[in-house]
Design an enzyme around this catalytic site. Structure first.
Site, short mmCIF file in Angstrom:
data_model
loop_
_atom_site.label_atom_id
_atom_site.label_comp_id
_atom_site.label_asym_id
_atom_site.label_seq_id
_atom_site.Cartn_x
_atom_site.Cartn_y
_atom_site.Cartn_z
CG ASN A 87 -1.89 -1.09 1.23
OD1 ASN A 87 -2.33 -1.54 0.20
ND2 ASN A 87 -2.16 -1.83 2.34
CG HIS A 100 4.85 -2.02 5.11
ND1 HIS A 100 4.77 -0.76 5.42
CD2 HIS A 100 3.45 -2.41 5.08
CE1 HIS A 100 3.62 -0.45 5.32
NE2 HIS A 100 2.69 -1.37 5.20
CG HIS A 102 0.80 -6.25 3.85
ND1 HIS A 102 0.49 -6.48 5.05
CD2 HIS A 102 0.90 -5.00 3.44
CE1 HIS A 102 0.25 -5.25 5.46
NE2 HIS A 102 0.50 -4.56 4.61
P1 5GP Z 1 -0.41 -1.17 5.87
O1 5GP Z 1 -1.82 -1.00 6.25
O2 5GP Z 1 0.36 0.12 6.36
O3 5GP Z 1 -0.05 -1.62 4.58
O4 5GP Z 1 0.15 -2.20 6.87
C1 5GP Z 1 0.85 -2.02 8.27
C2 5GP Z 1 0.94 -3.25 8.85
O5 5GP Z 1 1.89 -3.19 9.85
C3 5GP Z 1 -0.56 -3.87 9.30
O6 5GP Z 1 -1.08 -5.11 9.00
C4 5GP Z 1 -0.28 -3.88 10.89
O7 5GP Z 1 -0.76 -5.13 11.45
C5 5GP Z 1 1.36 -4.15 11.11
N1 5GP Z 1 1.93 -3.45 12.03
C6 5GP Z 1 1.73 -2.22 12.64
N2 5GP Z 1 2.57 -2.06 13.82
C7 5GP Z 1 3.33 -3.14 13.85
C8 5GP Z 1 4.29 -3.54 14.79
O8 5GP Z 1 4.87 -2.52 15.76
N3 5GP Z 1 4.88 -4.74 14.43
C9 5GP Z 1 4.32 -5.69 13.81
N4 5GP Z 1 4.91 -6.78 13.59
N5 5GP Z 1 3.45 -5.23 12.71
C10 5GP Z 1 2.93 -3.99 12.92
#
Ligand code: 5GP
Ligand code: ZN
Length: 135
Positions: A87, A100, A102
Site C-alpha cells: 500500500n 513494506h 505484505h
Molecule cells: P499497511 O496498512 O500500512 O499496509 O500495513 C501496516 C501493517 O503493519 C498492518 O498489517 C499492521 O498489523 C502491521 N503493524 C503495525 N505496527 C506493527 C508493529 O509494531 N509490529 C508488527 N510486527 N506489525 C505491525
C-alpha cells in the site's frame, strides 16, 4: 534511519519483532495483526516512506526475497495461495509510512478477501486513460 519511524526501529533491531529472515538490506517479520497464519512483512532497513521513494537496489531485491519467503510458506505452512500486498498512501490503506510488502498466505476457506470492485470501461475510455498515463 528516520527518527520516530517504528519500522526503522524494528528493521534495525531496536524494537523486537518475530523475525523470519534478515540480511544486510531487509528484515522479514510476522505482522502483529495477521490476516492469516504466517502473514509477514518485508521491511527494508533503510527508510523509504513508500514505493516512490524506494531505491532501485531495494526494489530489485524485494521480489526475489518475496519469492523465497513465499516458497518457504508454501512448503512449511502448506498454504494454498499467497497474496502480495503493498500500500502506498493513506488512500490506498497505508498506515505505517515506511515501505513494506505484505506476504499473506491464503488457505482454502480462510474467509479473508483481498480485492476490488471491477468496473467496465469501454475501449475508448481505456484509450483515454492510456494516453493520460503515457501519452
Ligand atoms: P499497511 O496498512 O500500512 O499496509 O500495513 C501496516 C501493517 O503493519 C498492518 O498489517 C499492521 O498489523 C502491521 N503493524 C503495525 N505496527 C506493527 C508493529 O509494531 N509490529 C508488527 N510486527 N506489525 C505491525
Ligand atoms: Zn522508517
Amino acid at each position: 534511519m528516520k527518527q520516530d519511524c517504528i519500522f526503522c526501529k524494528i528493521a534495525n533491531g531496536e524494537i523486537p519483532a518475530k523475525t523470519l529472515y534478515e540480511d544486510e538490506r531487509f528484515r522479514v517479520i510476522l505482522d502483529l495483526g495477521p490476516a492469516t497464519k504466517g502473514h509477514a512483512l518485508i521491511l527494508p532497513k533503510n527508510h523509504a516512506a513508500n514505493l516512490y521513494e524506494l531505491p532501485d537496489e531495494d526494489a530489485m531485491a524485494v521480489l526475489p526475497l518475496a519469492k523465497k519467503m513465499g516458497l518457504l510458506m508454501k512448503s512449511r505452512l502448506q498454504c494454498d495461495g499467497l497474496n502480495l500486498v503493498q500500500n502506498n498512501g493513506e488512500t490506498a490503506g497505508q498506515t505505517v509510512l515506511h515501505f513494506h510488502l505484505h506476504l499473506i498466505p491464503r488457505y482454502e476457506g480462510d474467509g479473508q478477501r483481498i480485492g476490488w470492485n471491477p468496473t467496465a470501461p469501454s475501449q475508448e475510455e481505456l484509450e483515454t486513460v492510456r494516453k493520460e498515463i503515457v501519452g
